[in-house]
Design an enzyme around this catalytic site. Structure first.
Site, PDB file in Angstrom:
ATOM      1  N   LEU A   5      36.326 -30.892 -26.978  1.00 43.08           N
ATOM      2  CA  LEU A   5      35.991 -29.514 -26.621  1.00 43.08           C
ATOM      3  C   LEU A   5      35.268 -28.903 -27.815  1.00 43.08           C
ATOM      4  O   LEU A   5      35.794 -28.931 -28.932  1.00 43.08           O
ATOM      5  CB  LEU A   5      37.249 -28.721 -26.269  1.00 43.08           C
ATOM      6  CG  LEU A   5      37.033 -27.313 -25.707  1.00 43.08           C
ATOM      7  CD1 LEU A   5      38.204 -26.901 -24.817  1.00 43.08           C
ATOM      8  CD2 LEU A   5      36.826 -26.253 -26.799  1.00 43.08           C
ATOM      9  N   ILE A   6      34.089 -28.361 -27.555  1.00 40.85           N
ATOM     10  CA  ILE A   6      33.256 -27.804 -28.618  1.00 40.85           C
ATOM     11  C   ILE A   6      32.983 -26.335 -28.299  1.00 40.85           C
ATOM     12  O   ILE A   6      32.583 -25.998 -27.187  1.00 40.85           O
ATOM     13  CB  ILE A   6      31.918 -28.564 -28.722  1.00 40.85           C
ATOM     14  CG1 ILE A   6      32.167 -30.069 -28.895  1.00 40.85           C
ATOM     15  CG2 ILE A   6      31.071 -28.024 -29.878  1.00 40.85           C
ATOM     16  CD1 ILE A   6      30.926 -30.923 -28.717  1.00 40.85           C
ATOM     17  N   GLY A   8      30.937 -22.645 -28.988  1.00 40.17           N
ATOM     18  CA  GLY A   8      29.632 -22.160 -29.437  1.00 40.17           C
ATOM     19  C   GLY A   8      28.491 -23.111 -29.125  1.00 40.17           C
ATOM     20  O   GLY A   8      27.699 -23.445 -30.008  1.00 40.17           O
ATOM     21  N   CYS A   9      28.386 -23.531 -27.862  1.00 36.68           N
ATOM     22  CA  CYS A   9      27.418 -24.572 -27.484  1.00 36.68           C
ATOM     23  C   CYS A   9      26.127 -24.060 -26.873  1.00 36.68           C
ATOM     24  O   CYS A   9      25.325 -24.853 -26.369  1.00 36.68           O
ATOM     25  CB  CYS A   9      28.072 -25.554 -26.507  1.00 36.68           C
ATOM     26  SG  CYS A   9      29.424 -26.492 -27.230  1.00 36.68           S
ATOM     27  N   SER A  11      23.564 -22.884 -28.325  1.00 36.49           N
ATOM     28  CA  SER A  11      22.382 -23.176 -29.142  1.00 36.49           C
ATOM     29  C   SER A  11      22.835 -23.866 -30.425  1.00 36.49           C
ATOM     30  O   SER A  11      24.029 -24.060 -30.672  1.00 36.49           O
ATOM     31  CB  SER A  11      21.616 -21.890 -29.489  1.00 36.49           C
ATOM     32  OG  SER A  11      22.423 -21.028 -30.290  1.00 36.49           O
ATOM     33  N   GLY A  12      21.857 -24.236 -31.256  1.00 40.46           N
ATOM     34  CA  GLY A  12      22.127 -24.700 -32.604  1.00 40.46           C
ATOM     35  C   GLY A  12      23.052 -25.891 -32.722  1.00 40.46           C
ATOM     36  O   GLY A  12      22.947 -26.877 -31.979  1.00 40.46           O
ATOM     37  N   GLY A  14      26.248 -26.377 -32.047  1.00 37.99           N
ATOM     38  CA  GLY A  14      27.109 -26.695 -30.913  1.00 37.99           C
ATOM     39  C   GLY A  14      26.369 -27.419 -29.812  1.00 37.99           C
ATOM     40  O   GLY A  14      26.878 -28.384 -29.227  1.00 37.99           O
ATOM     41  N   SER A 127      30.476 -23.356 -43.892  1.00 38.79           N
ATOM     42  CA  SER A 127      29.138 -23.192 -44.470  1.00 38.79           C
ATOM     43  C   SER A 127      29.164 -23.456 -45.964  1.00 38.79           C
ATOM     44  O   SER A 127      30.169 -23.182 -46.640  1.00 38.79           O
ATOM     45  CB  SER A 127      28.638 -21.769 -44.221  1.00 38.79           C
ATOM     46  OG  SER A 127      27.426 -21.525 -44.918  1.00 38.79           O
ATOM     47  N   TYR A 140      30.246 -12.532 -44.293  1.00 42.44           N
ATOM     48  CA  TYR A 140      30.129 -13.839 -43.639  1.00 42.44           C
ATOM     49  C   TYR A 140      30.786 -14.917 -44.493  1.00 42.44           C
ATOM     50  O   TYR A 140      31.554 -15.751 -43.986  1.00 42.44           O
ATOM     51  CB  TYR A 140      28.661 -14.174 -43.395  1.00 42.44           C
ATOM     52  CG  TYR A 140      28.445 -15.548 -42.804  1.00 42.44           C
ATOM     53  CD1 TYR A 140      28.659 -15.767 -41.452  1.00 42.44           C
ATOM     54  CD2 TYR A 140      28.039 -16.614 -43.603  1.00 42.44           C
ATOM     55  CE1 TYR A 140      28.479 -17.030 -40.900  1.00 42.44           C
ATOM     56  CE2 TYR A 140      27.858 -17.875 -43.062  1.00 42.44           C
ATOM     57  CZ  TYR A 140      28.071 -18.077 -41.714  1.00 42.44           C
ATOM     58  OH  TYR A 140      27.894 -19.327 -41.173  1.00 42.44           O
TER      59      TYR A 140
END
Length: 250
Positions: A5-6, A8-9, A11-12, A14, A127, A140
């Protein structure tokens, strides 16, 4: 066949990670706030679910619909690029609700099944800004640095149940929507910060060094999920690896 299960898919990272796992024979549950058909290849191994990681009810519903999973990738996140003095607490809370509390809540939601099964993997995407401080990214950075510490701590308490927790740290990824996403929450702040803001924005625009590609992140997530010997800290992208070595993070 295993299931991941991922979050934030849309874009980018994900989106690319979903494709990467599908291509390697996994069942993929790709989640996003607003499901979008057609952004991923058709596959009997793909399910797209609505999920807002900042909402408890949304998490409960998605976990129930997903059923048993073998791995969770906490990728969902929102950016913020703004002088702290000009940033509202409402915006700060929004960033932490998704980046920090959302990741913690998703992790907590899958632990019962992982613990009972005595197996499972959690990969949290943070990050490299947590390794080297940059201006205008205080909020952030704090939201992601908290997850670094969280992951390293929770990994210790989960180890007796054969549940692994790992970190993937991407570098600068201008090909993703992060910059546009961050600008949505950008506050101008007092005029005294104008020169700094212009310098930082110019730096992003004119950057010519090594960068991180979405596929770099997908590769490191794959390794973190599938290789039990994968280290706790996994920089993703040429720039990320260089920085991690520079600060002796790996």
């Amino acid at each position: 066949m295993k299931t991941v299960l991922i979050t934030g898919c849309s874009s980018g990272f994900g989106l690319e990670t979903s494709k990467y796992f599908l291509e390697r024979g996994w069942k993929v549950i790709a989640t996003m706030r607003t499901p979008r058909e057609g952004i991923l290849p058709r596959s009997e191994n793909l399910r797209i679910l609505a999920l807002d990681v900042s909402k408890d009810d949304s998490i409960r519903k998605a976990i129930a619909e997903a059923g048993p999973i073998d791995a969770l990738v906490n990728n969902a996140g929102i950016g913020m690029l703004s002088p702290l003095e000009g940033t509202s607490m409402e915006s700060i809370r929004e960033v932490f609700e998704t980046n920090t509390l959302g990741t913690i809540a998703m992790t907590q939601a899958v632990l019962p099944q992982f613990r009972e099964r005595k197996g499972g993997v959690i990969v949290n995407v943070t990050s490299t800004v947590t390794l080297k401080s940059l201006p205008l990214l205080a909020v952030y950075t704090a939201s992601k640095a908290a997850i670094n510490a969280f992951t390293e701590s929770v990994a210790i308490e989960l180890a007796p149940f054969n549940v692994r927790a790992r970190l993937v740290l991407p570098g600068l990824a201008p090909q993703t929507s992060f910059a546009a996403n961050a600008k949505e929450r950008m506050a101008t702040g007092p005029a005294a910060y104008n020169d700094l803001v212009q310098q930082v924005m110019a730096g992003f625009t004119n950057f010519s060094g090594p960068i991180t590609h979405a596929n770099d992140v997908a590769e490191q997530i794959w390794k973190a999920v599938t290789e039990p010997s994968a280290p706790m800290r996994n920089p993703a992208g040429e720039d990320a690896v260089m920085l991690a070595k520079e600060v002796k993070f790996i």
